[in-house]
Design an enzyme around this catalytic site. Structure first.
Site, mmCIF file in Angstrom:
data_model
loop_
_atom_site.group_PDB
_atom_site.id
_atom_site.type_symbol
_atom_site.label_atom_id
_atom_site.label_comp_id
_atom_site.label_asym_id
_atom_site.label_seq_id
_atom_site.Cartn_x
_atom_site.Cartn_y
_atom_site.Cartn_z
ATOM 1 N N CYS A 22 0.801 -1.128 0.162
ATOM 2 C CA CYS A 22 -0.043 0.031 -0.001
ATOM 3 C C CYS A 22 0.822 1.276 0.119
ATOM 4 O O CYS A 22 0.236 2.237 0.002
ATOM 5 C CB CYS A 22 -1.015 0.054 1.208
ATOM 6 S SG CYS A 22 -0.005 0.084 2.810
ATOM 7 N N GLY A 23 2.369 1.215 -0.225
ATOM 8 C CA GLY A 23 3.123 2.221 -0.091
ATOM 9 C C GLY A 23 3.689 2.661 1.270
ATOM 10 O O GLY A 23 4.542 3.324 1.372
#
Length: 263
Positions: free
Chosen positions: A249-250
């Site tokens: 998700c970063g």
């Protein structure tokens, strides 16, 4: 002007990293090797003593979140670290209920991080970014709803080090992670990095910790309702997330890499 802005950002980044580095007696690599020899609980204790109020935890209130949160109860300190929860506005109702349960159970000093743009407004402007099947759109969604809210809260708290419950066995990106490293200007600690699914399960069982409601429905990981499914014949673990477009998700990826390749 853009070049000047980039230079200022680079200067701020170096200054922040140098300040965080000053808290470490050894180099980042030596510190990671030292932490690797410590139990997860002792790693948390080390960071809490080293960084004091500049040390925080992050949580998703996901399937394994109770483990790291439970460890904060045993920290030898009168004041526990703050816990940051990124509420995207798209979490399953089971996660919201689970968050209430664990917050009360562990008496968490919880801070909720949310995007400055509401889900409805985001959808009106950009559409349902998770539905396109495009990595670029998914990255934009994560940037708006997860990364920016987290970074804003970390900046407000002037945090130098934040701990998360990531594990090597979850994604390819996490296989190469160290127990402590730099991500977006700050140190990040990973006490559970070498834990297995069995380690998580037995810790929760031995400490009588409540399971996430979706665990009993076959979920081994859970995030937003629109991007999480139970394990099936085709998908296991993190491959059940984001429609198979990405495993990350970063939040746990350096921003420069994230923008190129895509919790």
């Amino acid at each position: 002007m853009q070049k000047e802005s980039q230079d200022n950002h680079t200067g701020d980044l170096r200054e922040s990293i140098n300040f965080a580095q000053s808290f470490l007696v050894e180099s980042i690599d030596e510190t990671s090797k030292y932490l690797e020899k410590l139990a997860a609980q002792d790693q948390l204790q080390w960071a809490h003593e080293k960084f004091d109020e500049k040390f925080v935890l992050t949580t998703s209130f996901g399937i394994q979140s109770a483990v790291l949160l439970h460890m904060t109860v045993a920290l030898k300190s009168r004041k526990k670290p703050k816990v940051i929860w990124i509420d995207t506005g798209y979490l399953p109702k089971e996660t919201y209920n689970y968050a209430e349960e664990l917050t009360k159970l562990f008496e968490l000093d919880l801070i909720v991080a949310q995007s400055s743009i509401s889900p409805a407004r985001m959808e009106a402007i950009y559409g349902k970014l998770w539905e396109t099947g495009e990595l670029r759109d998914l990255n934009k969604y994560h940037q708006i709803r997860k990364i920016e809210p987290l970074e804003n809260v970390l900046s407000e708290l002037d945090a130098l080090c934040w701990a998360s419950g990531v594990r090597k066995g979850q994604t390819k990106n996490r296989e190469s992670m160290s127990h402590i490293d730099y991500i977006r200007d700050r140190l990040t600690l990973r006490p559970l990095l070498k834990w297995t699914k069995k380690d998580i399960f037995y810790y929760m069982e031995n400490n009588d910790l409540p399971q996430h409601p979706l665990f009993e429905k076959g979920y081994s990981t859970v995030g937003d309702w629109h991007s999480s499914v139970a394990e099936n014949n085709n998908s296991k673990g993190r491959s059940t997330r984001f429609g198979g477009v990405s495993e990350e998700c970063g939040i746990h990826v350096d921003e420069n890499n994230f923008l190129g390749e895509g919790i």
